[in-house]
Motif scaffolding. Sequence first.
Motif, PDB file in Angstrom:
ATOM      1  N   LEU A  73       0.806  -1.212   0.000  1.00 48.72           N
ATOM      2  CA  LEU A  73       0.000   0.000   0.000  1.00 48.72           C
ATOM      3  C   LEU A  73       0.846   1.272   0.000  1.00 48.72           C
ATOM      4  N   THR A  74       2.033   1.220   0.570  1.00 47.21           N
ATOM      5  CA  THR A  74       2.870   2.415   0.622  1.00 47.21           C
ATOM      6  C   THR A  74       3.902   2.473  -0.501  1.00 47.21           C
ATOM      7  N   LYS A  75       4.391   1.307  -0.935  1.00 45.79           N
ATOM      8  CA  LYS A  75       5.497   1.286  -1.909  1.00 45.79           C
ATOM      9  C   LYS A  75       5.175   0.573  -3.213  1.00 45.79           C
ATOM     10  N   GLY A  76       4.099  -0.227  -3.230  1.00 50.10           N
ATOM     11  CA  GLY A  76       3.785  -1.012  -4.424  1.00 50.10           C
ATOM     12  C   GLY A  76       4.516  -2.344  -4.397  1.00 50.10           C
ATOM     13  N   GLY A  77       4.580  -2.986  -5.535  1.00 52.21           N
ATOM     14  CA  GLY A  77       5.258  -4.280  -5.629  1.00 52.21           C
ATOM     15  C   GLY A  77       4.288  -5.441  -5.489  1.00 52.21           C
ATOM     16  N   ALA A  78       4.836  -6.568  -5.093  1.00 53.29           N
ATOM     17  CA  ALA A  78       4.038  -7.787  -4.968  1.00 53.29           C
ATOM     18  C   ALA A  78       3.123  -7.718  -3.748  1.00 53.29           C
ATOM     19  N   ILE A  79       1.954  -8.313  -3.888  1.00 52.24           N
ATOM     20  CA  ILE A  79       1.004  -8.379  -2.780  1.00 52.24           C
ATOM     21  C   ILE A  79       1.192  -9.730  -2.086  1.00 52.24           C
ATOM     22  N   PRO A  80       1.555  -9.715  -0.808  1.00 51.99           N
ATOM     23  CA  PRO A  80       1.743 -10.981  -0.101  1.00 51.99           C
ATOM     24  C   PRO A  80       0.411 -11.723   0.055  1.00 51.99           C
ATOM     25  N   PRO A  81       0.432 -13.048   0.002  1.00 52.05           N
ATOM     26  CA  PRO A  81      -0.798 -13.823   0.203  1.00 52.05           C
ATOM     27  C   PRO A  81      -1.506 -13.464   1.515  1.00 52.05           C
ATOM     28  N   LYS A 103      -9.950   4.584   5.781  1.00 53.06           N
ATOM     29  CA  LYS A 103      -9.570   5.966   5.462  1.00 53.06           C
ATOM     30  C   LYS A 103      -8.588   6.527   6.489  1.00 53.06           C
ATOM     31  N   VAL A 104      -8.842   6.280   7.775  1.00 53.11           N
ATOM     32  CA  VAL A 104      -7.940   6.763   8.826  1.00 53.11           C
ATOM     33  C   VAL A 104      -6.564   6.119   8.675  1.00 53.11           C
ATOM     34  N   ALA A 105      -6.550   4.809   8.478  1.00 50.63           N
ATOM     35  CA  ALA A 105      -5.277   4.095   8.334  1.00 50.63           C
ATOM     36  C   ALA A 105      -4.533   4.563   7.092  1.00 50.63           C
ATOM     37  N   ALA A 106      -5.254   4.782   5.997  1.00 49.43           N
ATOM     38  CA  ALA A 106      -4.613   5.221   4.751  1.00 49.43           C
ATOM     39  C   ALA A 106      -3.912   6.559   4.928  1.00 49.43           C
ATOM     40  N   LYS A 107      -4.559   7.477   5.636  1.00 48.36           N
ATOM     41  CA  LYS A 107      -3.941   8.788   5.876  1.00 48.36           C
ATOM     42  C   LYS A 107      -2.745   8.659   6.816  1.00 48.36           C
ATOM     43  N   ALA A 108      -2.879   7.848   7.852  1.00 48.62           N
ATOM     44  CA  ALA A 108      -1.793   7.698   8.830  1.00 48.62           C
ATOM     45  C   ALA A 108      -0.554   7.046   8.211  1.00 48.62           C
ATOM     46  N   TYR A 109      -0.770   6.079   7.334  1.00 48.15           N
ATOM     47  CA  TYR A 109       0.348   5.375   6.704  1.00 48.15           C
ATOM     48  C   TYR A 109       0.821   6.047   5.427  1.00 48.15           C
ATOM     49  N   LYS A 110       0.141   7.132   5.025  1.00 45.92           N
ATOM     50  CA  LYS A 110       0.467   7.813   3.769  1.00 45.92           C
ATOM     51  C   LYS A 110       0.440   6.820   2.603  1.00 45.92           C
ATOM     52  N   VAL A 111      -0.687   6.119   2.523  1.00 48.50           N
ATOM     53  CA  VAL A 111      -0.885   5.083   1.527  1.00 48.50           C
ATOM     54  C   VAL A 111      -0.985   5.689   0.136  1.00 48.50           C
ATOM     55  N   ASN A 112      -0.427   5.007  -0.848  1.00 47.26           N
ATOM     56  CA  ASN A 112      -0.589   5.378  -2.249  1.00 47.26           C
ATOM     57  C   ASN A 112      -2.018   5.009  -2.625  1.00 47.26           C
ATOM     58  N   VAL A 113      -2.841   6.005  -2.915  1.00 42.53           N
ATOM     59  CA  VAL A 113      -4.268   5.771  -3.146  1.00 42.53           C
ATOM     60  C   VAL A 113      -4.515   4.861  -4.347  1.00 42.53           C
ATOM     61  N   ASN A 114      -3.650   4.893  -5.341  1.00 43.98           N
ATOM     62  CA  ASN A 114      -3.811   4.004  -6.499  1.00 43.98           C
ATOM     63  C   ASN A 114      -3.600   2.553  -6.099  1.00 43.98           C
ATOM     64  N   ASN A 115      -2.600   2.303  -5.253  1.00 47.51           N
ATOM     65  CA  ASN A 115      -2.371   0.938  -4.766  1.00 47.51           C
ATOM     66  C   ASN A 115      -3.549   0.476  -3.916  1.00 47.51           C
ATOM     67  N   ALA A 116      -4.058   1.376  -3.066  1.00 45.96           N
ATOM     68  CA  ALA A 116      -5.192   1.032  -2.215  1.00 45.96           C
ATOM     69  C   ALA A 116      -6.428   0.715  -3.052  1.00 45.96           C
ATOM     70  N   ALA A 117      -6.685   1.527  -4.080  1.00 51.86           N
ATOM     71  CA  ALA A 117      -7.852   1.309  -4.930  1.00 51.86           C
ATOM     72  C   ALA A 117      -7.760  -0.011  -5.688  1.00 51.86           C
ATOM     73  N   ALA A 118      -6.545  -0.419  -6.039  1.00 47.12           N
ATOM     74  CA  ALA A 118      -6.360  -1.657  -6.799  1.00 47.12           C
ATOM     75  C   ALA A 118      -6.386  -2.906  -5.921  1.00 47.12           C
ATOM     76  N   LEU A 119      -6.159  -2.752  -4.634  1.00 49.80           N
ATOM     77  CA  LEU A 119      -6.008  -3.915  -3.751  1.00 49.80           C
ATOM     78  C   LEU A 119      -7.200  -4.871  -3.765  1.00 49.80           C
ATOM     79  N   PRO A 120      -8.436  -4.403  -3.589  1.00 52.57           N
ATOM     80  CA  PRO A 120      -9.547  -5.373  -3.596  1.00 52.57           C
ATOM     81  C   PRO A 120      -9.608  -6.177  -4.907  1.00 52.57           C
ATOM     82  N   ARG A 121      -9.444  -5.497  -6.023  1.00 53.63           N
ATOM     83  CA  ARG A 121      -9.472  -6.182  -7.323  1.00 53.63           C
ATOM     84  C   ARG A 121      -8.333  -7.195  -7.428  1.00 53.63           C
ATOM     85  N   GLN A 122      -7.136  -6.791  -6.991  1.00 57.52           N
ATOM     86  CA  GLN A 122      -5.986  -7.689  -7.039  1.00 57.52           C
ATOM     87  C   GLN A 122      -6.199  -8.923  -6.167  1.00 57.52           C
TER      88      GLN A 122
END
Length: 117
Positions: free
Chosen positions: A46-54, A81-100
């Motif tokens: 969520l913060t750096k991208g790359g492979a998604i661990p199982p 939303k709170v966690a995403a702001k606190a971790y400075k999550v890349n919103v594109n990675n977050a948006a793609a996560l459920p689909r991935q």
Amino acid sequence: MANNKATMIVVVVAAMLVVGFGPQGAEGRITCQTVVKGLMPCTNYLTKGGAIPPACCRGVRSINSAAKSTADRRTACECIKVAAKAYKVNVNNAAALPRQCKVNIGYAISYSTNCKT
């Protein structure tokens, strides 16, 4: 590693303050603690991208399964939303996560998502 644990504690506390706190009761109410714990394996993706661990996708599926009611889904949304702001999550990675992870959460993940609708 200690820094990640400290950050996790701050995120959990902040999320609890935003949406309230209580143990997961008989009615199955999801908590921010459950949401943050489920997403912890996703932090690097969520913060750096790359492979998604199982373990990350298992956590996403677990959160989705636990959030059965409208109230649960709203709570999960606010916690994310709170966690995403606190971790400075890349919103594109977050948006793609459920689909991935092949999970339909029913809303788009974004800093501007209205969790009440």
